[in-house]
Structure formats: structure tokens, C-alpha cells
Design a protein around this motif. Structure first.
Motif, short mmCIF file in Angstrom:
data_model
loop_
_atom_site.label_atom_id
_atom_site.label_comp_id
_atom_site.label_asym_id
_atom_site.label_seq_id
_atom_site.Cartn_x
_atom_site.Cartn_y
_atom_site.Cartn_z
N MET A 1 14.90 -31.57 2.74
CA MET A 1 15.06 -30.21 3.22
C MET A 1 16.22 -29.52 2.53
SD MET A 1 12.53 -29.64 5.12
CE MET A 1 12.92 -28.07 5.79
N ILE A 2 17.22 -30.28 2.15
CA ILE A 2 18.35 -29.67 1.46
C ILE A 2 17.91 -29.11 0.11
CG2 ILE A 2 20.59 -30.13 0.39
CD1 ILE A 2 21.10 -32.13 2.64
N SER A 3 17.01 -29.82 -0.56
CA SER A 3 16.53 -29.34 -1.85
C SER A 3 15.77 -28.02 -1.68
CB SER A 3 15.65 -30.38 -2.53
OG SER A 3 14.51 -30.64 -1.76
N THR A 9 17.75 -20.54 -2.51
CA THR A 9 18.90 -19.73 -2.93
C THR A 9 18.82 -19.35 -4.40
OG1 THR A 9 20.21 -21.71 -3.41
CG2 THR A 9 20.42 -20.75 -1.21
N ASN A 10 18.05 -20.11 -5.19
CA ASN A 10 17.98 -19.83 -6.62
C ASN A 10 16.74 -19.06 -7.04
OD1 ASN A 10 20.41 -21.03 -7.33
ND2 ASN A 10 19.48 -23.06 -7.33
N MET A 11 15.73 -18.96 -6.19
CA MET A 11 14.51 -18.25 -6.55
C MET A 11 13.89 -17.64 -5.30
SD MET A 11 12.09 -21.53 -7.43
CE MET A 11 13.14 -22.04 -8.77
N GLN A 12 12.78 -16.96 -5.47
CA GLN A 12 12.12 -16.34 -4.33
C GLN A 12 11.66 -17.42 -3.35
OE1 GLN A 12 8.92 -13.98 -5.77
NE2 GLN A 12 10.27 -12.43 -6.67
N THR A 15 8.07 -18.96 -3.88
CA THR A 15 8.03 -19.83 -5.05
C THR A 15 8.71 -21.16 -4.75
OG1 THR A 15 8.14 -17.87 -6.44
CG2 THR A 15 8.60 -19.96 -7.49
N ALA A 16 9.82 -21.12 -4.07
CA ALA A 16 10.55 -22.34 -3.72
C ALA A 16 9.72 -23.22 -2.79
CB ALA A 16 11.88 -21.99 -3.08
N VAL A 17 9.07 -22.62 -1.82
CA VAL A 17 8.24 -23.40 -0.89
C VAL A 17 7.06 -24.01 -1.63
CG1 VAL A 17 6.72 -23.21 1.12
CG2 VAL A 17 8.97 -22.13 1.14
N PHE A 18 6.45 -23.26 -2.55
CA PHE A 18 5.33 -23.79 -3.32
C PHE A 18 5.75 -24.97 -4.18
CE2 PHE A 18 2.83 -23.91 -7.23
CZ PHE A 18 1.56 -24.09 -6.69
N ILE A 19 6.88 -24.87 -4.86
CA ILE A 19 7.37 -25.96 -5.70
C ILE A 19 7.70 -27.18 -4.83
CG2 ILE A 19 9.30 -26.70 -7.15
CD1 ILE A 19 9.34 -23.86 -8.28
#
Length: 45
Positions: A1-3, A9-12, A15-19
Motif C-alpha cells: 500500500m505504501i507503493s 504522489t508522482n502521477m495521476q 494511472t497509479a491504481v492501474f499500474i
């Protein structure tokens, strides 16, 4: 979850959830194969 928090914080957020979910799916697919590989190597003399 930390990742996931660092990704957000670094992208939308979407997009972060998808990755993050793509990596989770990859590991869930690989775990059985890695376990089978490990158990097959343990049985060799």
C-alpha cells in the motif's frame, strides 16, 4: 500500500491504481508457478 501512495504522489491517481493492480495481477499469476518450480527443484537428488 505504501507503493500505491508513492505512485499517486508522482502521477495521476487512476494511472497509479492501474499500474499497482497490474503488478498485483502479475504476482498472483506468478506465485503458483514459482511454488511449483521450487518444489520440483527440492525433489531432485
Amino acid at each position: 500500500m505504501i507503493s500505491l501512495i508513492f505512485l499517486i504522489t508522482n502521477m495521476q491517481a487512476i494511472t497509479a491504481v492501474f499500474i499497482f493492480l497490474a503488478w498485483v495481477m502479475l504476482w498472483l499469476v506468478l506465485f503458483p508457478y514459482l511454488g511449483a518450480l521450487k518444489s520440483s527443484r527440492d525433489k531432485r537428488p
